[in-house]
Scaffold this active site. Structure first.
Site, PDB file in Angstrom:
ATOM      1  N   ASN A   9     -27.398  26.876  94.779  1.00 28.28           N
ATOM      2  CA  ASN A   9     -28.823  26.952  94.454  1.00 28.28           C
ATOM      3  C   ASN A   9     -29.380  25.535  94.528  1.00 28.28           C
ATOM      4  OD1 ASN A   9     -31.338  27.224  93.286  1.00 28.28           O
ATOM      5  ND2 ASN A   9     -30.576  27.786  91.252  1.00 28.28           N
ATOM      6  N   HIS A  94     -33.663  33.504  87.409  1.00 24.97           N
ATOM      7  CA  HIS A  94     -32.988  32.270  86.994  1.00 24.97           C
ATOM      8  C   HIS A  94     -33.608  31.782  85.677  1.00 24.97           C
ATOM      9  CE1 HIS A  94     -31.669  28.110  86.897  1.00 24.97           C
ATOM     10  NE2 HIS A  94     -30.681  28.480  87.683  1.00 24.97           N
ATOM     11  N   GLU A  96     -34.512  29.022  84.728  1.00 28.38           N
ATOM     12  CA  GLU A  96     -35.661  28.121  84.917  1.00 28.38           C
ATOM     13  C   GLU A  96     -36.925  28.923  85.217  1.00 28.38           C
ATOM     14  OE1 GLU A  96     -33.729  25.615  87.812  1.00 28.38           O
ATOM     15  OE2 GLU A  96     -32.379  24.932  86.238  1.00 28.38           O
ATOM     16  N   GLY A 172     -26.822  22.173  84.380  1.00 28.88           N
ATOM     17  CA  GLY A 172     -27.246  20.797  84.640  1.00 28.88           C
ATOM     18  C   GLY A 172     -26.878  19.807  83.545  1.00 28.88           C
TER      19      GLY A 172
HETATM   20  P1  PGA Z   1     -25.782  23.455  87.696  1.00 29.18           P
HETATM   21  O1  PGA Z   1     -26.883  24.610  87.884  1.00 29.18           O
HETATM   22  O2  PGA Z   1     -24.590  23.823  88.546  1.00 29.18           O
HETATM   23  O3  PGA Z   1     -26.458  22.204  88.164  1.00 29.18           O
HETATM   24  O4  PGA Z   1     -25.414  23.429  86.245  1.00 29.18           O
HETATM   25  C1  PGA Z   1     -26.501  25.960  87.959  1.00 29.18           C
HETATM   26  C2  PGA Z   1     -27.709  26.835  88.176  1.00 29.18           C
HETATM   27  O5  PGA Z   1     -28.782  26.556  87.626  1.00 29.18           O
HETATM   28  O6  PGA Z   1     -27.618  27.839  88.916  1.00 29.18           O
END
Ligand code: PGA
Length: 252
Positions: A9, A94, A96, A172
């Protein structure tokens, strides 16, 4: 036997030119890896270029979002038939999208229905916040998200779905869930919930990814868990070492 699936992603990173350069860098090595489905999810703007570069390869392309209506006065949104010429997958719900853009369980469910109607395989994201985790609410919360996302889907439609369990506190942050934590929620709150809604054959057919700080060095551990069928990878999918990450996911 479920084929594992690793999806990158890219979020709101990579201009179309950057994305094309990156794909050219990783394409042949990534294409050569077998035993796992590989998908990259560029930004909308980069999707056509990436899709063209990957045509004829074993690497799939996914969108990071889409709207559930077919067309109309929805300023700024992207319709399913705008992505289907390029994509086989779409990430939906997601965290977010849910947290920053206010997407609800109902909206995610509408998008899942639309994606399936367009033969797009949805990667449905679920996962709890740090506070919910601390309050021991994870199992109930994730199970409710799964029920809402699958609302109204037939068993055949459900089997086309992929679920990504992504604890928000692990995204993240570098604080990945342990294999035991991730595997436990994936089994009890995702797979068992699907079994409750449908039956064992549907629950066993659905692929469930873990997401949240998956890196080249920890992917193999996740893959040892019988209920974890791959990963949704953010930050680590933007580097050439994503190829090694995918390679490390291939067990046995
Ligand atoms: P990350 O993100 O691997 O940077 O922790 C995962 C995601 O949001 O799908």
């Amino acid at each position: 036997m479920r084929t594992p699936i690793i999806a990158g992603n890219w979020k709101m990173n990579q201009t179309p030119a950057d994305a094309a350069a990156f794909v050219n860098e990783i394409k042949s090595d990534l294409d050569a890896i077998t035993g796992v489905d590989k998908v990259v999810c560029p930004s909308f703007m980069a999707i056509p270029a990436v899709s063209e570069l990957l045509s004829g390869s074993s690497i799939g392309v996914g969108a990071q979002n889409m709207y559930f209506e077919e067309s109309g006065a929805y300023t700024g949104e992207v319709a399913p038939n705008m992505i289907t010429p390029f994509c086989n997958y779409v990430i939906l719900g997601h965290s977010e999208r849910r947290a920053i853009f206010g997407e609800t369980d109902e909206l995610v469910n509408q998008k899942v229905h639309t994606a399936l109607a367009h033969n797009l395989m949805p990667m449905i994201c679920v996962g709890e916040s740090f506070a919910q985790n601390e309050a021991n609410e994870t199992q109930a919360f994730v199970s409710a998200q799964v029920k809402a996302a699958f609302n109204g889907l037939s068993a055949e439609q459900a089997k086309q779905c992929i679920v990504a369990y992504e604890p928000i506190w692990a995204i993240g942050t570098g604080k990945s869930a342990t294999v035991e934590q991730a595997g436990n929620i994936i089994k009890t709150s995702v797979r068992d919930t699907i079994q409750e809604i449908y039956d064992e054959s549907v629950a066993q057919a659905i692929r469930i990814q873990y997401g949240g700080s998956v890196k080249e060095h920890n992917i193999a551990d996740y893959m040892t868990h019988p209920d974890i069928d791959g990963a949704l990878v953010g930050g680590a999918s933007l580097k050439p070492s994503f190829v090694q990450l995918v390679q490390n996911a291939v067990v046995g």
